[in-house]
Design an enzyme around this catalytic site. Structure first.
Site, PDB file in Angstrom:
ATOM      1  N   GLU A  53      -0.733  18.699  -6.555  1.00  0.00           N
ATOM      2  CA  GLU A  53      -2.077  18.739  -7.109  1.00  0.00           C
ATOM      3  C   GLU A  53      -3.047  17.804  -6.378  1.00  0.00           C
ATOM      4  O   GLU A  53      -4.216  17.788  -6.680  1.00  0.00           O
ATOM      5  CB  GLU A  53      -2.024  18.388  -8.599  1.00  0.00           C
ATOM      6  N   SER A  54      -2.607  16.968  -5.460  1.00  0.00           N
ATOM      7  CA  SER A  54      -3.402  16.089  -4.590  1.00  0.00           C
ATOM      8  C   SER A  54      -2.654  14.799  -4.296  1.00  0.00           C
ATOM      9  O   SER A  54      -1.672  14.829  -3.571  1.00  0.00           O
ATOM     10  CB  SER A  54      -4.811  15.821  -5.099  1.00  0.00           C
ATOM     11  N   CYS A 107      -6.034  18.184  -8.667  1.00  0.00           N
ATOM     12  CA  CYS A 107      -6.753  19.459  -8.602  1.00  0.00           C
ATOM     13  C   CYS A 107      -6.212  20.376  -9.692  1.00  0.00           C
ATOM     14  O   CYS A 107      -5.040  20.288 -10.058  1.00  0.00           O
ATOM     15  CB  CYS A 107      -6.561  20.111  -7.240  1.00  0.00           C
ATOM     16  N   HIS A 131      -3.461   0.147  -3.275  1.00  0.00           N
ATOM     17  CA  HIS A 131      -3.493  -1.003  -2.374  1.00  0.00           C
ATOM     18  C   HIS A 131      -3.476  -2.224  -3.291  1.00  0.00           C
ATOM     19  O   HIS A 131      -4.309  -2.310  -4.202  1.00  0.00           O
ATOM     20  CB  HIS A 131      -4.744  -0.997  -1.499  1.00  0.00           C
ATOM     21  N   SER A 167       0.864  -1.182   0.000  1.00  0.00           N
ATOM     22  CA  SER A 167       0.000   0.000   0.000  1.00  0.00           C
ATOM     23  C   SER A 167       0.891   1.219   0.000  1.00  0.00           C
ATOM     24  O   SER A 167       1.980   1.198   0.581  1.00  0.00           O
ATOM     25  CB  SER A 167      -0.901   0.041   1.237  1.00  0.00           C
TER      26      SER A 167
END
Length: 125
Positions: free
Chosen positions: A62-63, A83, A68, A55
């Protein structure tokens, strides 16, 4: 109406066990996927599970990109959230599914932070 971000949720099937179970390879692919999309990387954190699975998250200006893996099933759950207009989450998604040697991908995009006209006027959007 305008959205603040685009969030691609990908169900990635038929992937290589060896790749999905290798923390270094998964991290490398996720980082390169972010760069392929034109994102600016801020932080990277990955964890290897026992007996298998990885994970991790790549935090970008930008985010984020998150993953996983279930190597025993050849499956990975992937999120690519960006974003703004500069970075295309689909570019990252296409790159990583190719590198995971995916046989099948089911992906959808949702708009995040949908701003209605009254809110948009208040923040000059």
């Amino acid at each position: 109406m305008r959205a603040l971000g685009r969030h691609v949720l990908a169900e990635v099937y038929g992937c290589s066990f060896e790749i999905l179970n290798d923390i270094k390879k998964v991290e490398e692919i996720m980082v390169k996927a972010a760069l392929e999309a034109g994102a600016e990387i801020r932080e990277v954190c990955f964890h290897k599970f026992s007996p298998q699975g990885v994970s991790g998250v790549v935090v970008i200006s930008e985010s984020h990109l998150a993953i996983h893996t279930w190597p025993e099933l050849g499956y990975a759950a992937v999120d690519v959230f960006t974003c703004g207009e500069r970075v295309n989450p689909w570019d990252a998604c296409r790159y990583l599914t190719e590198k995971f040697k995916a046989a099948d991908v089911h992906a959808t995009e949702i708009e995040r932070g949908v701003i209605e006209p009254p809110q948009a006027a208040a923040v000059n959007l």
